[in-house]
Design an enzyme around this catalytic site. Structure first.
Site, mmCIF file in Angstrom:
data_model
loop_
_atom_site.group_PDB
_atom_site.id
_atom_site.type_symbol
_atom_site.label_atom_id
_atom_site.label_comp_id
_atom_site.label_asym_id
_atom_site.label_seq_id
_atom_site.Cartn_x
_atom_site.Cartn_y
_atom_site.Cartn_z
ATOM 1 N N ARG A 296 -7.337 13.002 -10.595
ATOM 2 C CA ARG A 296 -6.889 12.942 -9.580
ATOM 3 C C ARG A 296 -6.938 11.094 -9.206
ATOM 4 O O ARG A 296 -6.578 11.091 -8.207
ATOM 5 C CB ARG A 296 -8.087 13.513 -8.545
ATOM 6 C CG ARG A 296 -8.054 14.752 -8.587
ATOM 7 C CD ARG A 296 -8.951 15.454 -7.598
ATOM 8 N NE ARG A 296 -10.363 14.830 -7.689
ATOM 9 C CZ ARG A 296 -10.915 14.305 -6.667
ATOM 10 N NH1 ARG A 296 -10.324 13.732 -5.689
ATOM 11 N NH2 ARG A 296 -12.139 13.773 -6.995
ATOM 12 N N LYS A 297 -7.000 10.295 -10.278
ATOM 13 C CA LYS A 297 -7.042 8.982 -9.976
ATOM 14 C C LYS A 297 -5.872 8.294 -10.447
ATOM 15 O O LYS A 297 -5.467 8.572 -11.640
ATOM 16 C CB LYS A 297 -8.300 8.419 -10.647
ATOM 17 C CG LYS A 297 -9.502 8.701 -9.774
ATOM 18 C CD LYS A 297 -10.819 7.876 -10.536
ATOM 19 C CE LYS A 297 -12.034 8.399 -9.642
ATOM 20 N NZ LYS A 297 -13.206 7.587 -10.465
ATOM 21 N N ASN B 34 -3.085 -10.713 -4.109
ATOM 22 C CA ASN B 34 -3.021 -12.194 -4.378
ATOM 23 C C ASN B 34 -1.804 -12.710 -3.825
ATOM 24 O O ASN B 34 -0.824 -12.479 -4.295
ATOM 25 C CB ASN B 34 -3.084 -12.440 -5.940
ATOM 26 C CG ASN B 34 -4.411 -11.887 -6.484
ATOM 27 O OD1 ASN B 34 -5.617 -12.547 -6.005
ATOM 28 N ND2 ASN B 34 -4.428 -11.082 -7.421
ATOM 29 N N ASP C 163 0.887 -1.088 0.080
ATOM 30 C CA ASP C 163 0.018 -0.141 0.082
ATOM 31 C C ASP C 163 0.829 1.102 -0.032
ATOM 32 O O ASP C 163 0.597 2.020 -0.781
ATOM 33 C CB ASP C 163 -0.898 -0.043 1.275
ATOM 34 C CG ASP C 163 -1.727 1.140 1.356
ATOM 35 O OD1 ASP C 163 -2.420 1.814 0.194
ATOM 36 O OD2 ASP C 163 -2.013 1.677 2.494
#
Length: 186
Positions: free
Chosen positions: A149-150, A126, A102
């Site tokens: 913004r993604k 996974n 993350d």
């Protein structure tokens, strides 16, 4: 940058910084080398999960060494994961692998976002094989798409191999990071 506090940390740091993969990335002008957690002020590190709480003997022994490609295209980050990070004896906890993915995947894509910051919207993992503790791993991440913004990112944690051996992939991930609307400063 980083000064190892003891002989074990010095040995681990030497292995990471002189590994042929690190040397080749250091020579590549498209990549910038850093120790991201070292940029967190010392007084704040105790409140930082991976740079404080999980850092130290038996855990993330030395600050991860990161190489980020210009524009947030990709990132390679080296870790040594100690024995105190296990979910089962000798096997790194899957939640820790999720945490470093993350954080690493976010660090990869931030330069591609308008204000260079984002929050995790989705993270899918996974797990392919158990990740042994007391060993070196490499986190690889690459930004696959950016729309305003993604940012969509893929990544994996794999073994750090010597020579031409193929690495063992321990976990693969996909994530979506979204820059908060409030990130734009007027």
């Amino acid at each position: 940058m980083y000064t190892p506090p003891d002989p074990l940390s010095a040995s681990i740091n030497h292995h990471i910084t002189t590994h042929p993969l690190a040397v080749s990335l250091r020579r590549n002008p498209a990549f910038t080398e850093s120790r991201p957690h070292m940029s967190v002020p010392a007084a704040m590190r105790t409140h930082n999960l991976t740079g404080g709480t999980l850092h130290g003997a038996g855990r993330i022994v030395v600050p991860p060494l990161a190489f980020v490609e210009a524009g947030g295209k990709s990132m390679v980050c080296f870790f040594y994961l100690g024995a105190d990070l296990c979910g089962h004896p000798g096997v790194v906890h899957g939640g820790l692998l999720a945490t470093i993915l993350d954080e690493g995947m976010a660090r990869c894509c931030f330069p591609a976002l308008p204000n260079r910051v984002g929050m995790t919207a989705t993270l899918t993992l996974n797990h392919r094989r158990p990740c042994p503790s007391e060993g070196y791993v490499v986190l690889r991440a690459w930004t696959t798409n950016v729309e305003g913004r993604k940012a969509w990112v893929e990544g994996r944690v794999e073994s750090l191999e010597e020579g031409q051996a193929e690495p063992t992939v321990y976990v693969e991930a996909e994530a979506l990071f979204i820059e908060p609307r409030q990130a734009a400063v007027g």
